[in-house]
Design a protein around this motif. Sequence first.
Motif, mmCIF file in Angstrom:
data_model
loop_
_atom_site.group_PDB
_atom_site.id
_atom_site.type_symbol
_atom_site.label_atom_id
_atom_site.label_comp_id
_atom_site.label_asym_id
_atom_site.label_seq_id
_atom_site.Cartn_x
_atom_site.Cartn_y
_atom_site.Cartn_z
ATOM 1 N N MET A 1 0.842 -1.194 0.000
ATOM 2 C CA MET A 1 0.000 0.000 0.000
ATOM 3 C C MET A 1 0.880 1.247 0.000
ATOM 4 O O MET A 1 1.911 1.296 0.659
ATOM 5 C CB MET A 1 -0.921 -0.005 1.223
ATOM 6 N N ASN A 2 0.454 2.255 -0.740
ATOM 7 C CA ASN A 2 1.202 3.500 -0.793
ATOM 8 C C ASN A 2 1.253 4.161 0.578
ATOM 9 O O ASN A 2 0.353 3.987 1.407
ATOM 10 C CB ASN A 2 0.569 4.465 -1.795
ATOM 11 N N THR A 3 2.320 4.919 0.797
ATOM 12 C CA THR A 3 2.482 5.625 2.064
ATOM 13 C C THR A 3 2.711 7.109 1.808
ATOM 14 O O THR A 3 3.072 7.519 0.701
ATOM 15 C CB THR A 3 3.665 5.067 2.875
ATOM 16 N N ARG A 4 2.512 7.894 2.860
ATOM 17 C CA ARG A 4 2.769 9.329 2.805
ATOM 18 C C ARG A 4 3.437 9.746 4.108
ATOM 19 O O ARG A 4 3.216 9.118 5.153
ATOM 20 C CB ARG A 4 1.456 10.114 2.624
ATOM 21 N N PRO A 5 4.220 10.821 4.080
ATOM 22 C CA PRO A 5 4.895 11.264 5.301
ATOM 23 C C PRO A 5 3.951 11.950 6.272
ATOM 24 O O PRO A 5 3.021 12.672 5.852
ATOM 25 C CB PRO A 5 5.952 12.248 4.780
ATOM 26 N N LEU A 6 4.173 11.725 7.553
ATOM 27 C CA LEU A 6 3.422 12.426 8.598
ATOM 28 C C LEU A 6 4.172 13.712 8.924
ATOM 29 O O LEU A 6 4.951 13.794 9.876
ATOM 30 C CB LEU A 6 3.278 11.547 9.837
ATOM 31 N N LYS A 8 6.822 16.425 9.275
ATOM 32 C CA LYS A 8 8.282 16.341 9.392
ATOM 33 C C LYS A 8 8.726 15.338 10.453
ATOM 34 O O LYS A 8 9.870 15.345 10.888
ATOM 35 C CB LYS A 8 8.840 17.728 9.743
ATOM 36 N N SER A 9 7.811 14.460 10.863
ATOM 37 C CA SER A 9 8.099 13.528 11.962
ATOM 38 C C SER A 9 9.054 12.409 11.577
ATOM 39 O O SER A 9 9.610 11.734 12.455
ATOM 40 C CB SER A 9 6.789 12.910 12.466
ATOM 41 N N GLY A 10 9.221 12.166 10.281
ATOM 42 C CA GLY A 10 10.027 11.034 9.831
ATOM 43 C C GLY A 10 9.243 9.736 9.753
ATOM 44 O O GLY A 10 9.789 8.690 9.395
ATOM 45 N N ILE A 11 7.953 9.776 10.068
ATOM 46 C CA ILE A 11 7.098 8.592 10.045
ATOM 47 C C ILE A 11 6.351 8.535 8.718
ATOM 48 O O ILE A 11 5.798 9.547 8.261
ATOM 49 C CB ILE A 11 6.098 8.632 11.215
ATOM 50 N N GLN A 12 6.332 7.379 8.097
ATOM 51 C CA GLN A 12 5.564 7.139 6.883
ATOM 52 C C GLN A 12 4.322 6.325 7.242
ATOM 53 O O GLN A 12 4.424 5.288 7.898
ATOM 54 C CB GLN A 12 6.401 6.366 5.852
ATOM 55 N N LEU A 13 3.162 6.787 6.804
ATOM 56 C CA LEU A 13 1.914 6.110 7.121
ATOM 57 C C LEU A 13 1.241 5.598 5.856
ATOM 58 O O LEU A 13 1.337 6.232 4.792
ATOM 59 C CB LEU A 13 0.956 7.065 7.842
ATOM 60 N N PRO A 14 0.534 4.478 5.961
ATOM 61 C CA PRO A 14 -0.248 4.007 4.812
ATOM 62 C C PRO A 14 -1.399 4.963 4.535
ATOM 63 O O PRO A 14 -1.933 5.582 5.457
ATOM 64 C CB PRO A 14 -0.762 2.635 5.272
ATOM 65 N N VAL A 15 -1.796 5.082 3.273
ATOM 66 C CA VAL A 15 -2.865 6.019 2.939
ATOM 67 C C VAL A 15 -4.172 5.627 3.630
ATOM 68 O O VAL A 15 -5.033 6.485 3.868
ATOM 69 C CB VAL A 15 -3.070 6.125 1.421
ATOM 70 N N LEU A 16 -4.318 4.345 3.957
ATOM 71 C CA LEU A 16 -5.474 3.878 4.709
ATOM 72 C C LEU A 16 -4.995 3.291 6.027
ATOM 73 O O LEU A 16 -4.143 2.394 6.044
ATOM 74 C CB LEU A 16 -6.255 2.817 3.920
ATOM 75 N N GLY A 17 -5.511 3.811 7.141
ATOM 76 C CA GLY A 17 -5.160 3.300 8.460
ATOM 77 C C GLY A 17 -6.310 2.488 9.038
ATOM 78 O O GLY A 17 -7.475 2.682 8.670
ATOM 79 N N CYS A 263 -5.883 8.185 6.050
ATOM 80 C CA CYS A 263 -7.309 8.249 6.360
ATOM 81 C C CYS A 263 -7.638 6.997 7.156
ATOM 82 O O CYS A 263 -7.404 5.877 6.695
ATOM 83 C CB CYS A 263 -8.139 8.314 5.080
ATOM 84 N N ILE A 264 -8.170 7.163 8.354
ATOM 85 C CA ILE A 264 -8.412 6.044 9.265
ATOM 86 C C ILE A 264 -9.871 5.631 9.205
ATOM 87 O O ILE A 264 -10.770 6.460 9.391
ATOM 88 C CB ILE A 264 -8.017 6.430 10.707
#
Length: 312
Positions: A1-6, A8-17, A263-264
């Motif tokens: 699944m694609n991810t995006r940065p949170l 400037k935290s350095g955390i990458q999240l999936p587009v769907l949570g 998006c959760i």
Amino acid sequence: MNTRPLGKSGIQLPVLGFGASSLGQEFRQVRLDEALEAVHTALDLGINLIDTSPFYGRGMSEVLLGVALRDVPRDTYQLCTKLGRYTDRHFDFSARRVEESVHTSLQRLGTDHVEILLLHDVEFVPLPQIWEETLPAVLKLKEQGKVRAVGFSCYPMKTFHTVLDHVADEIDCILSYNRYTLQNTTLVDQLLPRLKDKGLGVMNAGPFSARLLTRTGPPEWVKEPDDVKQAAVAATKLCDEHGVDIAQLALQFSCAHQDLATCIAGSANPDNVRKWAEWIDQPIPEDLLRAVRLIFEPVLNQGHQEGLPENN
């Protein structure tokens, strides 16, 4: 699944949570095997952000997650939990409760850290406590490595702006719910520019707006005005006429914005989780989207009050 940065935290999240409120039986009774399968299904599909809170099921959500994740390698998933809201009427954002709450959450979850910690629904308390007492205590936990990123959640736009006036340089992210949907885009219209300017991460939740944007329709406790509910019925009918589930269009729309890290959406039904993963990989029916948004135009961004009156 694609991810995006949170941010400037350095955390990458999936587009769907994966939202774990349903594991706390917030909406219906849940079987243990069903709940555990929903978590594992999400992880298998790359939905590796799990959002929970001690409020969900009064601890049950965190406990079941701890069971579900017991044999799962810790580096394969990311956890977001919260503090401050414990029942519908019990809110405690005192510094003393911060450490106690996080310690309890970590024990339930079976981990020594969480990626994201949020102050939960801050609009229910006098706001100065948040920046004078709560956040300093949370930042100490961040220094100790128990938390990677900190932020807060609420519903009223006024509360977001008031809190950001005092904490924007100290936090990493915010979570907003029901504020970037087919019917309400205030998160992007009124808040996103400020968040981007500060490099803050943006998490969006509630793409179905408490089932308003589903074939099932909203439960009785949903506070949106009647004309919003009527527009949702009309939009659902139009989607059905085109052979599209309005929930699919709602999820696709809420996940598509490139400036929202994730998006959760939550369900203890593994079939729903599989369906959602399929939906976000499909192209958005643009003509239908325009027609549905035209239906919602007269009630665009209408919401409700939440929390203390002075915070709205």
